[in-house]
Motif scaffolding. Structure first.
Motif, PDB file in Angstrom:
ATOM      1  N   LEU A  73       0.923  -1.154  -0.118  1.00  0.00           N
ATOM      2  CA  LEU A  73       0.036  -0.189  -0.004  1.00  0.00           C
ATOM      3  C   LEU A  73       0.929   1.345  -0.212  1.00  0.00           C
ATOM      4  CD1 LEU A  73      -2.810   1.261   0.338  1.00  0.00           C
ATOM      5  CD2 LEU A  73      -2.536   1.271   2.769  1.00  0.00           C
ATOM      6  N   ILE A  74       1.978   1.224   0.797  1.00  0.00           N
ATOM      7  CA  ILE A  74       2.808   2.366   0.831  1.00  0.00           C
ATOM      8  C   ILE A  74       3.570   2.656  -0.561  1.00  0.00           C
ATOM      9  CG2 ILE A  74       5.038   3.350   1.764  1.00  0.00           C
ATOM     10  CD1 ILE A  74       2.430   3.402   3.716  1.00  0.00           C
ATOM     11  N   PHE A  75       3.796   1.368  -0.882  1.00  0.00           N
ATOM     12  CA  PHE A  75       4.525   1.738  -2.459  1.00  0.00           C
ATOM     13  C   PHE A  75       3.469   2.386  -3.320  1.00  0.00           C
ATOM     14  CE2 PHE A  75       5.714  -0.537  -6.631  1.00  0.00           C
ATOM     15  CZ  PHE A  75       6.899   0.218  -6.804  1.00  0.00           C
ATOM     16  N   TYR A  76       2.489   1.419  -3.524  1.00  0.00           N
ATOM     17  CA  TYR A  76       1.335   2.049  -4.403  1.00  0.00           C
ATOM     18  C   TYR A  76       1.049   3.544  -4.194  1.00  0.00           C
ATOM     19  CZ  TYR A  76      -3.236   2.485  -5.963  1.00  0.00           C
ATOM     20  OH  TYR A  76      -4.656   3.057  -6.810  1.00  0.00           O
ATOM     21  N   ALA A  77       0.827   4.024  -2.987  1.00  0.00           N
ATOM     22  CA  ALA A  77       0.616   5.389  -2.509  1.00  0.00           C
ATOM     23  C   ALA A  77       1.797   6.250  -3.170  1.00  0.00           C
ATOM     24  CB  ALA A  77       0.376   5.666  -1.223  1.00  0.00           C
ATOM     25  N   THR A  78       3.016   5.716  -3.011  1.00  0.00           N
ATOM     26  CA  THR A  78       4.186   6.402  -3.435  1.00  0.00           C
ATOM     27  C   THR A  78       4.075   6.635  -4.927  1.00  0.00           C
ATOM     28  OG1 THR A  78       5.465   5.616  -1.512  1.00  0.00           O
ATOM     29  CG2 THR A  78       6.735   6.655  -3.497  1.00  0.00           C
ATOM     30  N   LEU A  79       3.681   5.618  -5.790  1.00  0.00           N
ATOM     31  CA  LEU A  79       3.710   5.892  -7.340  1.00  0.00           C
ATOM     32  C   LEU A  79       2.667   6.899  -7.593  1.00  0.00           C
ATOM     33  CD1 LEU A  79       4.037   1.986  -8.376  1.00  0.00           C
ATOM     34  CD2 LEU A  79       5.749   3.873  -8.459  1.00  0.00           C
ATOM     35  N   LEU A  80       1.535   6.797  -6.803  1.00  0.00           N
ATOM     36  CA  LEU A  80       0.473   7.902  -6.945  1.00  0.00           C
ATOM     37  C   LEU A  80       0.605   9.192  -6.631  1.00  0.00           C
ATOM     38  CD1 LEU A  80      -2.775   5.530  -7.133  1.00  0.00           C
ATOM     39  CD2 LEU A  80      -1.463   6.165  -8.871  1.00  0.00           C
ATOM     40  N   GLN A  88      -1.967  16.625  -6.368  1.00  0.00           N
ATOM     41  CA  GLN A  88      -3.067  17.718  -7.099  1.00  0.00           C
ATOM     42  C   GLN A  88      -4.270  17.593  -6.155  1.00  0.00           C
ATOM     43  OE1 GLN A  88      -3.894  16.398 -11.215  1.00  0.00           O
ATOM     44  NE2 GLN A  88      -4.845  18.438 -11.699  1.00  0.00           N
ATOM     45  N   VAL A  89      -4.984  16.446  -6.019  1.00  0.00           N
ATOM     46  CA  VAL A  89      -6.129  16.173  -5.268  1.00  0.00           C
ATOM     47  C   VAL A  89      -5.978  16.870  -3.960  1.00  0.00           C
ATOM     48  CG1 VAL A  89      -7.782  14.791  -4.380  1.00  0.00           C
ATOM     49  CG2 VAL A  89      -6.774  14.289  -6.779  1.00  0.00           C
TER      50      VAL A  89
END
Length: 443
Positions: free
Chosen positions: A116-123, A129-130
């Motif tokens: 989840l941390i890795f996924y959030a980092t990519l996004l 922006q949000v």
């Protein structure tokens, strides 16, 4: 049979956020002792002159008084914000320690957390922006107080054009019943607000601060606030729609079912009615906890913690909408339910799409109005995060907007709306399809 929820004593929390309303501002605070005394669901100073100061020879000009008052107000506001932030930090730290005691040192949840941390980092670029929109947009009203319990807050996303009352969406976010937060709905709120829809993202207590009963109670109070106050923010109280995502879809389904049971006379009426909800949209939700407990365990949401959230294995059926609607004692409540429309990706590994299929089939067998929209190849987060972040055409939001606007202005049935959208989408890109299981249309 009555769907009963037992209150859970929440953790103490500072509750000094300002309550935003169209005409006035007030503060609210609650103590644990006071909360214990309240029922599960609740129905819906003059300036003092300084005589001594008037004897002073030197007078203070009105602009100076205003400046001094402004500085004092900002100082108090800053001090209040610092105090609230400190209290929130302490509370989150304590709850995190409690949660870690439940989780232990299991490798499944640790690997999922790191992913989840890795996924959030990519996004991160998209999230920044949000986040800027969430904190600085004039169209966002943050942390409006809707009740006196911890985390009884909601965010409002308002359309830019003010040309009459707008349709309203009450949104209950997901987060595995543990990390849900109202700000997670910022992306959905922004995209729907751009389509002229008022969005209210409802916050609620997470585990271990509360169990499923507390989450349903909070969601019910948030919906009640929307139904009774949204007109003051430009929303149409006669066009309210309910959306839940993931765990939020489960909570929202339980909330609306519980309300329908109350209105059948099994329990007292509350300050809102199921008839005020025109449709319920469930995104990637689970509705049979007895079937999902083992699946969640294999995904890192261990059985011990999940059963604690659901208040014990013996209560899993009571918090499973798919099972509850089949009980003969609540058959009269089924007729009160609004149109149920479920969305799910066929490649969802977090909650299988069969969870939505079975719930719709059960509702059909009981005579309820329910439909399902399956998105081929979509995962658990594609519909809610990746697709909106990519920009361009958003299938999920187009379906929701079509139901909200099409059914009213064009008097079309849901099947007709689906046919028009599907034909348009096929002409745009034949490599992507939208499947509606219960209303399949041959090309």
């Amino acid at each position: 049979m009555s769907l009963e929820f037992h209150p859970h004593t929440p953790s103490p929390q500072s509750d000094e956020e300002e309550k935003a309303s169209p005409s006035s501002t007030s503060s609210s605070a609650s103590s644990p002792a006071a909360e214990d005394a309240r029922p599960f669901l609740r129905p819906s100073a003059s300036a003092a002159g300084g005589g001594g100061r008037s004897r002073r020879r030197r007078t203070v000009s009105e602009p100076s008084l205003r400046s001094l008052s402004s500085h004092t107000s900002r100082g108090r506001s800053f001090g209040r914000d610092v105090g609230h932030a400190a209290a929130e930090t302490f509370l989150l730290t304590r709850l995190a320690i409690t949660l870690l005691r439940y989780l232990g040192v299991g490798y499944r949840w640790i690997t999922k957390f790191l992913a989840l941390i890795f996924y959030a980092t990519l996004l991160t670029p998209g999230f920044l922006q949000v986040g800027y929109y969430y904190f600085f947009s004039s169209q966002v009203r943050r942390s409006i107080i809707y009740g006196d319990r911890p985390r009884n807050r909601l965010d409002l996303y308002l359309p830019t054009k003010v040309d009459g009352l707008k349709p309203v969406v009450a949104f209950v976010t997901g987060g595995a019943w543990i990390i849900g937060y109202k700000a997670w709905g910022a992306l959905l709120g922004r995209r729907l607000a751009e389509r002229g829809i008022v969005v209210a993202c409802i916050d609620y207590r997470n585990f271990p601060q509360g169990t499923i009963s507390d989450m349903v109670e909070d969601a019910s109070q948030g919906i009640s606030f929307v139904c009774n106050n949204i007109g003051s923010y430009g929303g149409d109280p006669n066009r309210i729609y309910l959306i839940g995502q993931s765990a939020g879809a489960h909570i929202a389904a339980l909330t609306i079912l519980d309300q329908a049971i109350k209105e059948c006379g099994e329990r007292e009426c509350t300050s809102w009615s199921v008839s005020q909800i025109k449709a319920y949209f469930g995104i990637s939700g689970g509705y049979n906890m007895l079937e999902l407990v083992d699946h969640f365990h294999s995904r890192g949401l261990y059985r011990s913690i999940f059963l604690s959230i659901m208040e014990g294995e013996q209560n899993l059926w009571r918090f499973s909408p798919e099972i509850l609607v089949q009980d003969s004692s609540v058959k009269h409540a089924i007729s009160l339910l609004p149109h149920v429309i479920l969305f799910h990706g066929t490649s969802d590994q977090s909650i299988p799409s069969t969870a939505s299929k079975k719930f719709v089939d059960t509702l059909h067998s009981l005579g309820a109005k329910a439909d399902i929209v399956l998105f081929e190849g979509k995962t658990h987060t594609d519909l809610f995060i990746q697709d909106p972040l990519r920009g361009g055409k958003d299938e999920l939001l187009e379906h929701i907007a079509a139901v909200i606007y099409g059914a009213r202005s064009q008097n079309k049935s849901l099947l007709e709306i689906h046919v028009s959208i599907t034909r348009w989408w096929k002409t745009r890109s034949r490599s992507r399809r939208c499947f509606w299981c219960s209303m399949c249309v041959s090309s």
